[in-house]
Design a protein around this motif. Structure first.
Motif, short mmCIF file in Angstrom:
data_model
loop_
_atom_site.label_atom_id
_atom_site.label_comp_id
_atom_site.label_asym_id
_atom_site.label_seq_id
_atom_site.Cartn_x
_atom_site.Cartn_y
_atom_site.Cartn_z
N TRP A 196 0.84 -1.20 0.00
CA TRP A 196 0.00 0.00 0.00
C TRP A 196 0.87 1.24 0.00
O TRP A 196 1.89 1.28 0.70
CB TRP A 196 -0.91 0.02 1.23
N GLY A 197 0.48 2.23 -0.78
CA GLY A 197 1.24 3.48 -0.84
C GLY A 197 0.67 4.52 0.11
O GLY A 197 -0.17 4.25 0.98
N VAL A 198 1.15 5.72 -0.05
CA VAL A 198 0.69 6.86 0.75
C VAL A 198 -0.65 7.35 0.19
O VAL A 198 -0.80 7.46 -1.03
CB VAL A 198 1.75 7.99 0.69
N PRO A 199 -1.64 7.61 1.06
CA PRO A 199 -2.94 8.08 0.57
C PRO A 199 -2.80 9.34 -0.27
O PRO A 199 -2.07 10.26 0.11
CB PRO A 199 -3.72 8.38 1.87
N GLU A 200 -3.49 9.37 -1.42
CA GLU A 200 -3.46 10.55 -2.30
C GLU A 200 -4.81 11.26 -2.21
O GLU A 200 -5.82 10.73 -2.65
CB GLU A 200 -3.19 10.12 -3.75
N ILE A 215 -6.83 4.59 7.48
CA ILE A 215 -6.30 4.62 6.11
C ILE A 215 -4.81 4.96 6.11
O ILE A 215 -4.01 4.29 5.46
CB ILE A 215 -7.09 5.65 5.26
N ARG A 218 -2.01 2.29 6.79
CA ARG A 218 -1.72 1.19 5.86
C ARG A 218 -0.51 1.49 4.98
O ARG A 218 0.06 0.57 4.40
CB ARG A 218 -2.93 0.95 4.95
N LEU B 95 -11.41 5.74 -2.34
CA LEU B 95 -12.11 5.97 -1.07
C LEU B 95 -12.87 7.29 -1.17
O LEU B 95 -12.28 8.37 -1.13
CB LEU B 95 -11.09 5.98 0.07
N TRP B 186 -12.61 12.52 4.66
CA TRP B 186 -11.45 12.47 3.76
C TRP B 186 -11.77 11.58 2.57
O TRP B 186 -12.41 10.52 2.73
CB TRP B 186 -10.22 11.91 4.48
N ALA B 187 -11.35 11.99 1.40
CA ALA B 187 -11.56 11.18 0.19
C ALA B 187 -10.30 11.24 -0.67
O ALA B 187 -9.60 12.25 -0.70
CB ALA B 187 -12.76 11.71 -0.59
N GLY B 188 -10.05 10.16 -1.34
CA GLY B 188 -8.88 10.08 -2.22
C GLY B 188 -8.65 8.64 -2.62
O GLY B 188 -9.58 7.84 -2.66
N THR B 189 -7.40 8.35 -2.95
CA THR B 189 -7.08 6.98 -3.34
C THR B 189 -5.97 6.45 -2.45
O THR B 189 -5.16 7.21 -1.91
CB THR B 189 -6.63 6.91 -4.81
N LEU B 190 -5.94 5.12 -2.31
CA LEU B 190 -4.85 4.46 -1.61
C LEU B 190 -4.17 3.55 -2.64
O LEU B 190 -4.71 2.51 -3.01
CB LEU B 190 -5.38 3.65 -0.43
N PRO B 191 -3.00 3.98 -3.13
CA PRO B 191 -2.35 3.23 -4.22
C PRO B 191 -1.84 1.87 -3.74
O PRO B 191 -1.47 1.70 -2.57
CB PRO B 191 -1.17 4.12 -4.62
N LEU B 192 -1.83 0.94 -4.66
CA LEU B 192 -1.30 -0.41 -4.40
C LEU B 192 -0.28 -0.70 -5.50
O LEU B 192 -0.58 -0.56 -6.68
CB LEU B 192 -2.44 -1.42 -4.45
N THR B 193 0.92 -1.08 -5.10
CA THR B 193 2.00 -1.29 -6.06
C THR B 193 2.65 -2.65 -5.83
O THR B 193 2.93 -3.01 -4.68
CB THR B 193 3.09 -0.20 -5.89
#
Lengths: 224, 224
Positions: A196-200, A215, A218, B95, B186-193
């Motif tokens: 999981w990366g840093v929330p954007e 969130i 993670r 999210l 809060w809203a945004g994305t949580l990247p997965l790599t």
């Protein structure tokens, strides 16, 4: 997630019996649960006009049932059609001395059953809660929950976890004690890890709203 | 990989036309190629006795064809049965302020066709080369190639890349300009790599054999 009341050994049926690579098969329901809990995207297979259709969708589970976001396949699922749901985690490449012994380290679960469209609003809400919490623990009590209209616009499928086939492959290649062992070719595994990366933040988010703890924490953790 | 001679726009057929979430659909063949080239595990769907079966397997491609390791589904594929092959990359969680607008950022390709068992030894060797090089570029000229017996023991399937459906979802949630925008959630994305790790040598490997450059240099690089 909670343990479900199904037998701790998976049944061996015509659909689930391991025909190939039997040493990779597991009959432990705990392995099934772990594979399901480690992911949130499955591949849902249905038959449409005699042809297979495989679509990715999100899922969650409770004690004995899988819940699926089912809009994408909803036109194919009238009348309790059979479905197959597969969850796969790829853990790395198996690089052997010979191409023939190459492979993949993976964990996969194949679930067979009949998907039921959830229509009862209470069950639908409970199922969506499982699904939301499965992908993002803590999110159900944080984000705004579905209202009546949104609930009606959501297709949720439920599927028994009774009949499933689990396969796990881990560790080194198989040709380490064969005739190719002296060939001088490097052999081993190349691990693959999802993180999981840093929330954007949404660019439209009002200033000063920070990601909640469930969130933010993670970031940097392993997924799968 | 090389570009194939198929049209640069994907055909819209009864199987591939986007019915839902049309804004996520892409008709660009270049997007299909990129999604295929970014992975090496697909989900192969077949119909067995009227029921769907979805199995994970490895693949590669050439100019116009997909090659699949097909042993696991071989008993179901006599007589040119229809198949569906789906490749999905999960890029993160979407999210939103409301549970209803939650989702997944992903890239997926759904290929429809009829799988053909490759029987010609030369084509089989060429297909296995694609498959091997697809997962591990450089490995075909490094590891020992299949001999005649191994070639005969391998089931390889070929599938035209003509008919495919591509969907891509990227970016922020959709409810940033809706009534929930002022909710303070809060809203945004949580990247997965996915990331390749450090090669792990087979414990049976003779001392002094180091991983070749084409394997070692992948450590720490992104996959997908």
């Amino acid at each position: 997630m909670a343990q479900h009341p199904l037998p701790s050994l998976l049944p061996q049926t015509g659909l689930t019996r391991h025909r190939r690579l039997r040493e990779q098969g597991s009959l432990r329901r705990a392995d099934l649960d772990a594979i399901l809990d480690a992911g949130f995207v499955c591949h849902l297979g249905v038959v449409v006009d005699g042809r297979p259709l495989v679509v990715p969708t999100v899922y969650g589970r409770d004690e004995g049932r899988l819940y699926l976001h089912g809009s994408v396949a909803s036109r194919s699922l009238a009348g309790g059609a059979p479905v197959c749901v597969t969850v796969t985690h790829v853990d790395g490449l198996v690089l052997a001395r010979s191409v023939f012994d190459h492979g993949v380290n993976y964990r996969s679960a194949i679930i067979h059953g009949t998907a039921r469209k959830v229509t009862d609003p209470d069950e639908k809400l409970a199922g969506l809660r499982r699904l939301t919490e499965h992908a993002t623990p803590g999110q159900w009590s944080y984000a705004r929950r579905p209202d009546r209209k949104e609930l009606a616009a959501t297709t949720l499928l439920a599927l028994s976890l009774e009949e499933a086939s689990v396969k796990i492959r881990a560790g080194a290649p198989d040709d380490g004690d064969g005739p190719d062992a002296g060939s001088g070719v490097w052999a081993g595994t190349l691990p693959l890890t999802a993180t999981w990366g840093v929330p954007e933040p949404d660019p439209l988010l009002a200033p000063g709203i920070l990601p909640p703890e469930h969130i933010a924490r993670r970031a940097g953790t392993r997924h799968g």
